[in-house]
Design an enzyme around this catalytic site. Sequence first.
Site, short mmCIF file in Angstrom:
data_model
loop_
_atom_site.label_atom_id
_atom_site.label_comp_id
_atom_site.label_asym_id
_atom_site.label_seq_id
_atom_site.Cartn_x
_atom_site.Cartn_y
_atom_site.Cartn_z
N HIS A 51 0.85 -1.19 0.00
CA HIS A 51 0.00 0.00 0.00
C HIS A 51 0.88 1.24 0.00
O HIS A 51 1.96 1.25 0.60
CB HIS A 51 -0.91 0.01 1.23
CG HIS A 51 -2.03 -0.96 1.11
ND1 HIS A 51 -3.06 -0.79 0.22
CD2 HIS A 51 -2.29 -2.12 1.75
CE1 HIS A 51 -3.91 -1.80 0.34
NE2 HIS A 51 -3.45 -2.63 1.25
N LYS B 164 -13.49 4.95 7.57
CA LYS B 164 -13.90 6.04 6.67
C LYS B 164 -15.42 6.14 6.58
O LYS B 164 -15.99 7.21 6.42
CB LYS B 164 -13.29 5.79 5.28
CG LYS B 164 -13.54 6.88 4.26
CD LYS B 164 -12.62 6.69 3.07
CE LYS B 164 -13.02 7.58 1.91
NZ LYS B 164 -13.86 6.92 0.94
#
EC number: 4.1.1.31
Length: 909
Positions: A138, A572
């Site tokens: 990532h 999120k």
Amino acid sequence: MTAKKLENNSNHAVTAEEVKILTDLLDESTRHLVGDEEFAKIKGLVKIAASSDHSQLESQIACLSNQEMIIVARYFATLPLLINITEDVDLATEVNLLNNTDKDYLGKLESTVDLVAEKDNAAEILSHVNVVPVLTAHPTQVQRKTILELTNKIHDQLRRHRDVKASTINRKEWTNQLRRYIEIIMQTDIIREKKLKVSNEIKNVMVYYPGSLIPAITKLTARYKELAREKGLNVDGATPITMGMWIGGDRDGNPYVTAETLRLSATIQSEVIFEYYVKALNDLYRTVSVSTSYVQPTPEVAELAKLSADNSPFRENEPYRRAFYYLESRLAHTEMELLDVFSKEAVVKKEAALKAPVYKDAYEFKKDLEAIKRSLIQNHDRAVTGGHFDALLEAIDVFGFHLATIDMRQDSSVNEACVAELLKSARICDNYSDLDEEEKIQILLSELNNDPRSLHSSNSPKSELLQRELKIYHTARLLKDTLGENVIKQHIISHTESISDMLEQAIMLKEYGLLDSEKARVQVVPLFETVEDLQNSREIMKRYLSFDIVKRWVASKGNYQEIMLGYSDSNKDGGYLASCWNLYKAQTELTAIGEEQGIKITFMHGRGGTVGRGGGPSYEAITSQPFGSIKDRIRTTEQGEIIQNKYGNKDAAYYNLEMLVSAAVDRMVSKQKVSQDHIQDFTASMDGIVEDSNRVYRELVFDNPHFHDYFFQATPIKEVSSLNIGSRPAARKKITELSGLRAIPWVFSWSQSRVMFPGWYGVGSAFKHFIDADPNNLKELQEMYQGWPFFHSLLSNVDMVLSKSNMEIAEKYADLCEDEATRSVFDIIKKEWELTKEVILQIEGHSKLLEDNPSLERSLDYRLPYFNVLNYVQLEMIKRGRQEKLSGIYESIIHITINGVASGLRNSG
């Protein structure tokens, strides 16, 4: 007495001395590079930063030219980097020291084995423990490989300083070496000019294996077994740590991951472990010079020596050396054959190797080594078989010929599109995607149960997407047939929302024989990510596991079913509290379903580096999981800068891996500190608290009409998205849409602007509402903090995040907003931050943040002033860039500041 965190034992005086040495050398190098006048400006900023006069800092930086900004940014980005090295050296030294003494520390393996040894089934527990760190790519590793290599050289020099008496080291030579590396760093591009390819990411992560991960894992495994033997427990087959890999197999949202990258990942990994084995055999060849003049080998070893192509007259009386030569020849031939299968290039074949037969698997290689070991022991050479010999045997058990297990991952929507095309092509169903869930399940089960044939044929027309996907499964089959079953063991489905999502994955695996109606060579692993999906996971898995065909698949995998939990998207989606709580409840409920059906549910935790993405101290993260949720195995992602922090050297790697194993075992065998009735009361309270937190979070993020613009104007999201720090795109959709933005740049941007929003927002209001509702509720929260590991870890993480945030700097980012209505979002954020800090300290019973984490407090005291400067440089350059078109120098300066802030925070994405 409770064992202390090892970090709290650090030698602050030596660390401070080393920080001063490196800072002085950085000053010297910078002065030579830029001259006295420019250097005086830098030292002026250092002085202002130390005084915490932010207004003066801002005004001084605003006066700098773009060219001066580069020098200032480079200097202040390098400072936290050097401080990091001194802290890493301190930890490594302490690990090495305490592992050679009887002193205890939190997570020490000896204490863990002592704890387990009291259990009736101790041997069974220790035999089955398996913790798997999964290395991912990532885009949070902002350091270039070149810079990492240079910092490792500085690390080695500082270790020399600590490992010998200061009076015996050649101080001048030692200082010159440090000076040389710092000068090179200051004249090296700190950021990548080109975006990484997947192949670069694979090679970059491989550097951690030879010098760090392999020696640390083999040492830990050997120590684990030795400690068990001392307690009379036989755990010879145990592999407490094995490694996982996402790079090359994780194609979710990354169009650059293909069948070729999967092949490349497996091939490079295989080359790394073969190189280790060959080097280990060479070492044994050089050292085991036992002669028949004194002892006779067993017939097994005599036969191995006879088969060897080592016909040197000097080796005539040295059968062990000839035997090792033969093993190396067999190993070389085995590697050649594997490379022949996967490599597009011609393989140079050595004649000696070609005469030796190929090993069919790593177990056969191990059998030859064990024959040599038995012979040595028979001749009373037990000491010879320790050390490197035993390390090699442990390595074979852990790494085989594959090194690490590669996970495949794809989004559920891609699987559905491919299955719909396959069913239409096979004339089974023309409108699969239009069917309801129940109709989809029935069609998929029918195909999986009743028809062993593939749905595709070689001459049938296929879309580009389907062709690409089928090639990947074909490659996976080839890899498993060649490198062994452990090279690929699971396929993860991102955004799992239904049973059909999992059955569609099964159809894709079936196309190349990776799964059939009786067994699964590759397990289907759902990934539940959003708050809603976590809440639905219980019912989805309950029915999925009830299907007879699924029961057979699970049975073929030793009665284990893995489920992956997503920390990033759930955060999120609903904020920190909602994410943590729904993950906790999902684990509890899914574990119970497994127990009802006689299946061991194991979890893979998709954590990031930040608290907002599930990060935080590893030991606490694992020991705060629900009781009963760790069934022998646990896997967790390790990514970006976290890989360097944890595994950058073998001592740090040993310590961090030891912590993972000890935490997992501790959670498996320890008793709850509070009663089940209390846990039920706490659970009821948390449900209400989390509901409030989720409401507050969503009111701002999703309902406030100005929040979208605030995020894109008051954080460096556009600048972060242009960083060349990973192969994967930063967003699934346009970069201007919050919904399509990946969790990593979302978190990274909030870190850069020093708000740390995902790690705390909504926490304060929720707890305040709960406390105000009843005078006794504060006491209950304090009891939860003292007696419930989950809640204690949750609050400690919020405490840490608040300590790294800075509302004074965050307000300057808010000033970047184009209108007052958008800027007003900051007032809401700041009010919640102040409330959260107040309530957290109240519950903890502390007077300040980090009161029970003095090592981190000292660390931040060292570094905060320096990367505060970087924030102001970043702010000034963003202002200039938004007001006028600047040259490439603008982007370069911005990226240097992003790099420096990320280095200072140490867990940025």
